[in-house]
Design a protein around this motif. Structure first.
Motif: not given
Length: 109
Positions: A30-31, A33-35, A37-38
């Motif tokens: 998830r971490y 993925d967030a990076k 996506k950012g």
């Protein structure tokens, strides 16, 4: 050995892990993925391989900074050891992502 699927930028990646590590790997995924996506929001969809390589480089940089901080004057405390475990997990996932990115890049050449 357990196997889970980590979703990065909308794509599932099967990941083998030791029994009991499923939650940790999921959180690390998830971490990451967030990076990704950012970066995709910031740069646009520049290609999955490039997004993954950029993310891996940023995570490696974060890891290097954290390791430098952990070896500083307060590096021997318990929190630093726990951070080190998390960073090791991130580093392992970053290496896996780099390998996937290399395969994706080779497929597109």
């Amino acid at each position: 050995m357990a196997q889970i699927t980590v979703t990065i930028n909308g794509r599932g990646y099967p990941v083998a892990c030791s029994d009991g590590e499923e939650q940790r790997i999921t959180e690390l995924g998830r971490y990451i993925d967030a990076k990704v996506k950012g970066f995709a929001q910031e740069l646009g969809q520049i290609g999955e391989a490039r997004l993954l390589v950029l993310t891996a480089l940023i995570l490696a940089d974060e890891l290097a900074e954290a390791q430098e901080g952990a070896s500083g004057p307060h590096g021997g405390n318990g929190a630093a050891r726990e951070d080190g475990k998390l960073l090791t997990g991130i580093e392992n996932l970053a290496m896996r992502i780099e390998a996937v990115a290399a395969r994706l890049e080779a497929d597109h050449i």
